[in-house]
Every structure is written in C-alpha cells, then in structure tokens.
Design a protein around this motif. Structure first.
Motif, PDB file in Angstrom:
ATOM      1  N   THR A  32     -11.739  -7.061 -17.528  1.00  0.00           N
ATOM      2  CA  THR A  32     -12.746  -7.816 -18.274  1.00  0.00           C
ATOM      3  C   THR A  32     -14.084  -7.078 -18.321  1.00  0.00           C
ATOM      4  O   THR A  32     -14.190  -5.952 -17.800  1.00  0.00           O
ATOM      5  N   TRP A  79      -4.984  -4.370   0.595  1.00  0.00           N
ATOM      6  CA  TRP A  79      -5.834  -5.381   1.243  1.00  0.00           C
ATOM      7  C   TRP A  79      -5.279  -6.015   2.519  1.00  0.00           C
ATOM      8  O   TRP A  79      -5.974  -6.793   3.166  1.00  0.00           O
ATOM      9  N   GLN A 134       1.167 -10.491  -2.025  1.00  0.00           N
ATOM     10  CA  GLN A 134       1.229 -11.436  -3.126  1.00  0.00           C
ATOM     11  C   GLN A 134       2.650 -11.856  -3.502  1.00  0.00           C
ATOM     12  O   GLN A 134       2.834 -12.884  -4.138  1.00  0.00           O
ATOM     13  N   PHE A 139      -0.491 -14.589 -13.427  1.00  0.00           N
ATOM     14  CA  PHE A 139      -0.618 -13.329 -14.169  1.00  0.00           C
ATOM     15  C   PHE A 139       0.744 -12.759 -14.592  1.00  0.00           C
ATOM     16  O   PHE A 139       0.810 -11.688 -15.169  1.00  0.00           O
ATOM     17  N   TRP A 145      -0.281  -6.014 -15.183  1.00  0.00           N
ATOM     18  CA  TRP A 145      -0.314  -6.877 -13.998  1.00  0.00           C
ATOM     19  C   TRP A 145      -0.020  -8.281 -14.470  1.00  0.00           C
ATOM     20  O   TRP A 145      -0.769  -8.808 -15.259  1.00  0.00           O
TER      21      TRP A 145
HETATM   22  C1  PNW Z   1      -7.019  -7.265  -8.871  1.00  0.00           C
HETATM   23  N1  PNW Z   1     -12.773  -8.328 -11.578  1.00  0.00           N
HETATM   24  O1  PNW Z   1      -8.260  -7.688  -8.389  1.00  0.00           O
HETATM   25  C2  PNW Z   1      -6.088  -7.070  -7.684  1.00  0.00           C
HETATM   26  O2  PNW Z   1      -5.795  -5.712  -7.482  1.00  0.00           O
HETATM   27  C3  PNW Z   1      -4.814  -7.858  -7.759  1.00  0.00           C
HETATM   28  O3  PNW Z   1      -4.224  -7.967  -6.490  1.00  0.00           O
HETATM   29  C4  PNW Z   1      -5.071  -9.220  -8.379  1.00  0.00           C
HETATM   30  O4  PNW Z   1      -3.956 -10.059  -8.345  1.00  0.00           O
HETATM   31  C5  PNW Z   1      -5.525  -8.987  -9.803  1.00  0.00           C
HETATM   32  O5  PNW Z   1      -6.661  -8.146  -9.869  1.00  0.00           O
HETATM   33  C6  PNW Z   1      -5.871 -10.254 -10.559  1.00  0.00           C
HETATM   34  O6  PNW Z   1      -6.961 -10.898  -9.945  1.00  0.00           O
HETATM   35  C7  PNW Z   1      -9.337  -7.859  -9.237  1.00  0.00           C
HETATM   36  O7  PNW Z   1     -13.620  -9.204 -11.278  1.00  0.00           O
HETATM   37  C8  PNW Z   1     -10.231  -8.867  -8.968  1.00  0.00           C
HETATM   38  O8  PNW Z   1     -12.985  -7.587 -12.594  1.00  0.00           O
HETATM   39  C9  PNW Z   1     -11.375  -9.035  -9.743  1.00  0.00           C
HETATM   40  C10 PNW Z   1     -11.626  -8.167 -10.788  1.00  0.00           C
HETATM   41  C11 PNW Z   1     -10.723  -7.167 -11.078  1.00  0.00           C
HETATM   42  C12 PNW Z   1      -9.586  -7.018 -10.312  1.00  0.00           C
END
Ligand code: PNW
Length: 499
Positions: free
Chosen positions: A332, A146, A42, A454, A438
């Motif tokens: 969330t 990932w 990222q 973010f 984050w």
């Molecule tokens: C994380 N959800 O993923 C990842 O670890 C990060 O790399 C990413 O940038 C960050 O969240 C923001 O998306 C998620 O649906 C994806 O609750 C989805 C969820 C949670 C974390």
C-alpha cells in the motif's frame, strides 16, 4: 509489388509490431518467476508437538489474547504441520514456479541453540522440500519470519548484540540441513516490523522500549543479516550455488501537496532506506538524512549522543553488498507531508514527515491497506535508482478481505499491482525478476487473528480439518501462471470498496 500491396504489407507489419508490443506489456518477461508465500507461525500450528520449543509469538498470543482481534492464536492455525501435502497439491494445481515459506527456529532448535537439533523439525522441512521438488516447485526459504525463541528473547532478543551470533548459528544449521536442495534464501522478513515488537507493546515480543530500542534492534538485525550472508558465502555457496537476500517492506508515498517531494524522499529513506541503504547503497551505512535528523533531535531532546547507534567502518563494509537480490514486500501507500518540528513533540519518529491516507483510495479489510497500484511502480523505481538497479524479487503483495471465495476485489487488486510492476519493467527498465502473491492460504494474520484474510485459498478455521477451498483468485492466478499474461479478458470488476 504494386504500391498498394506494398502499403498494405507495410501497414500489417506496423500493426503486428504495435499489437505485439502493446500486448507484451501484459506478459511476464522470459524467465520471470511467479509464486506464492506463507510463514511458519501463520500456518503451521503444531506449536508444542514433537519437540518444538516456544517462540515469542507462542508466548505473546497465550499471554495476551486481548491484543489479538478475535482472541485467537497460532496453536493450530492452518495445521500445515500435518497438512503440508495438501498445501503442495494446491501449489501444484496453480503450477507456481516457487513457494516461499519460513522455517520455525524453535521447531529446529528447541532451545534456540544448536546444542539440540530436533530431528522431527528437520524432517518436516525436508519432507516439505521433497514434496515441492517432486511437483516441480522451487522451495524459497525465509530463515526468520518474526518467531524467534522465547528463551533468547528473555535474554534481550534483538536488543542483545549476541542475537547476531544466535541467529547465525541457527542459519548455519538450516543451510547445512536444507541448503543442498534449496536455491533461494531470505534472511529476515521486514526488519522494521520486527523492531515494532521491540518499540511497542502491540505485537510480540512487546518490549515497549520506544525509539532507542527500535534503533538498537535494527542495528543488530543488519549485523545479523550480513553475518548470515557471509556464512553462506564462505561455507556453503560453492557447493550449494544458491542466492541469499533480505525482505524489506517499502510502502509507496505520494505528496499531500504537489511540490512536497522532500517528504517523499525523506519517508522512503526513513522506512525503506533505514534497512536498504546499509546493504544496497554504494556507500553503505544508514542514509544521511536518518543520521542527521536523529543526531540533531537527540540533542534537542537532551540526550548526550545520537540515539542512532554507529557502525564502525568495518561493519559498514561487512554489511554493504550483503545481498544477491532485493526482496520487496509491498501492499500500500501513504500520503506524506513535511511538518516543522514542535518543541516537546516526537516529530513523527524524527522523520519530520506526517503520513496519512487519501480517503479516496479504495479500502480493504485491513485499516492500513488501501489500494494504490502506482505505489508499487514508484517504489520499484526508487529502489532501482537509489541502489543501481539491483535484481528485485517482489516477495509479498496481497489484498485483505473478511470473506468468501468469490473474491473479485482480490483479483482486481492483484491484477492492478502486477500491471504496475510490468510498467516498471517495460516502461521504466527496472530489473524485477519475480512476483509473489501473499498468501497461499487464509492464515493467522498477527494482531488481526483470523478475521482479516489474505489467502488465494479459503481455510475453514471452525473445522478441525481446516478444510481448504480455492477462491476465484486462485483460479485466476492459475490462468496468469499458465498464460504468463494478465490479459484483460481475465479482468474482474473494479475493486469493491469495503465499507
Ligand atoms: C507483512 N504495511 O507485514 C508480513 O510479512 C506478513 O506476515 C503479513 O501476513 C502480511 O504483511 C499482511 O499483513 C506487513 O503497513 C505489515 O505496509 C504491514 C505493512 C506491510 C507488510
């Protein structure tokens, strides 16, 4: 002493105690660690330079720009490969206790195997670690976020049980080369999300294998995690004295109808317990409800055996207890309801629970992210109860917007979630040790490209210098870290509901 002055003294003592107590619930406990996080693909860029091999995310974004919201990729990203010193200066300015970053497997092992060790990759991470330590910041390494080697994916990736060996050999190189200066490691970031790349064709490596592939992927990931933990335990722990955990995504869940607590329990097991139960429970193995539902429904769907693979008793024991802390990612919550199975339908991934969003929850710029701070308190409590109060490290929590450096919605989100976490600590007695915002930087947000942001720090992706500009939230977090409190005087307006 007159009775009047005695009363006055007594009152002031009571007042002071109450005052201190009330305010203390907004302070972080002694020794609590505050940090921020990123991941290699990222932010780093430098996707093919100085010996780096190709990862599944390199291949995926190059082959499928149409599946990324702004058709972008991580070729340059924040260019942290070149600008890591600037990143560390931002971290120093905030005075974070630690920085969580991930190591790119193919930067260190371009072929995926340890037959070739790319010295440039080792040097990059050694320099980053030295720079952090020189600035009093603890490095916190994610081994795998990932981006595994494309070559190994061609041989099946997470659907091949040899991946357990492949990733263990990579981990051993990281422990050997970087471990002497690193006290905290996590193995795999969000296993369930990794397996989405096996089940669907929406994120890398997009194998589109549906549930059977998803279950197989998780089976191999759990074995891989345990193997890495045991390698650290037997080969490195004595000299390096660090800690190794795993990072699990556990969203909150609230019943759509008040009495449907069964839906809350079931979804916790299906999403969070799927990964956590084999590692953190007393009995080990997958949660009973997962085993039962998948067995019953596989049968109904005409399979000769459950689609959920089985761990031998030896593997159950080997995986059980293989973590020094519970790394929690939480953003969330969902509304959940128990629904009866309908013949011929998938029945919500065999969970029997339908998940929706309460439209009254404030929005963010990401569809999936609504602002529900109580969800964090809830999952911390569930984890504590289910797994006998493990030390919890909150490893990711953050807010998505699409703009600007005056990010008051982000401040409001972060403060409300930290407050909920402090309630879990002080009012519910949970054992939370750290919090991670984050992210340090706006970065490549996977399928959302650079559109959804973010960062505590803005990055100008149109500028070849990838100029970094601190947002209001970075200055707010800096004050939080300095004062070790989330005082209401730093409170921002309520979350602005993003349309
Ligand atoms: C994380 N959800 O993923 C990842 O670890 C990060 O790399 C990413 O940038 C960050 O969240 C923001 O998306 C998620 O649906 C994806 O609750 C989805 C969820 C949670 C974390």
């Amino acid at each position: 002493m007159t009775s009047y002055s005695f009363l006055r003294a007594a009152f002031s003592v009571i007042f002071a105690v109450t005052y201190v107590f009330a305010n203390d619930t907004l302070s972080f406990p002694q020794g609590f660690l505050l940090g921020t996080a990123t991941s290699a693909y990222q932010i780093e860029g430098g996707w093919n330079i100085n010996g780096k091999g190709e990862s599944v995310w390199d291949r995926w974004t190059h082959d499928n720009p149409n599946l990324i919201l702004d058709h972008s990729n991580g070729d340059v990203a924040c260019d942290s490969y070149h600008k890591y010193k600037e990143d560390v200066q931002l971290l120093k300015d905030m005075e974070v206790d630690f920085y969580r970053f991930s190591v790119s497997w193919t930067r260190i092992l371009p072929t995926g195997y340890p037959n070739v060790i790319n010295q440039d990759g080792i040097n990059y991470y050694k320099n980053l670690i030295n720079e952090l330590l020189a600035n009093n910041i603890e490095p916190f390494i994610t081994l795998y976020h990932w981006d595994h080697p494309e070559y190994l994916d061609k041989m099946g990736g997470w659907t091949n049980s040899l991946m357990v060996e492949w990733i263990s050999n990579y981990a051993r190189v990281v422990f050997k080369e970087l471990g002497p200066k690193v006290k905290y490691f996590t193995t795999i970031n969000e296993p369930a999300d990794v397996c989405q790349g096996v089940a669907t064709d929406k994120v890398a490596p997009g194998k589109n294998l549906g549930s059977p592939g998803k279950y197989l992927c998780m089976h191999n990931i759990l074995k891989a995690h345990a193997k890495i933990y045991h390698i650290y335990q037997t080969e490195f722990r004595k000299q390096q004295k660090g800690q190794v955990g795993i990072v699990i995504s556990c969203p909150g869940a609230f019943p759509k109808t008040p009495n449907d607590t069964a839906a809350v329990d079931a979804i916790f097991q299906f999403v969070c317990g799927w990964v956590a139960h084999p590692i953190f429970s007393k009995t080990g193995d997958y949660p009973e409800i997962i085993k039962a539902h998948i067995a019953d429904n596989s049968k109904l769907d005409g399979y000769p055996a459950s689609l959920l693979p089985t761990f031998s008793p030896k593997w159950v024991q080997y995986i059980k207890g293989s973590a020094d802390f519970f790394g929690l990612n939480h953003y969330t919550s969902k509304l959940v309801e128990t629904v009866p199975r309908v013949e011929g339908e998938r029945w919500y991934d065999y969970s029997g629970v339908k998940q929706t969003i309460d439209p009254s929850w404030p929005k963010s710029a990401a569809d999936w992210l609504r602002v529900v701070p109580d969800g964090l308190r809830q999952v911390i409590n569930l984890i504590s109860k289910q797994y006998d109060r493990p030390p919890i490290f909150v490893m990711e929590n953050g807010f998505a917007d699409e703009c600007c450096t005056s990010d008051s919605s982000r401040i409001s989100y972060l403060r409300s979630y930290m407050k909920a976490m402090l309630s879990a600590i002080y009012e519910d007695g949970c054992n939370v040790k750290s919090y991670t915002a984050w992210s340090l930087l706006d970065n490549f947000e996977w399928a959302d490209g650079y559109k959804v942001r973010f960062g505590l720090v803005n990055v100008d992706f149109t500028n070849p210098n990838r100029t970094r500009t601190p947002k209001l939230s970075m200055n707010w977090y800096k004050t939080v870290i300095k004062t070790r409190r989330i005082d209401s005087i730093f409170e921002s307006p309520d979350v602005v509901n993003i349309p």
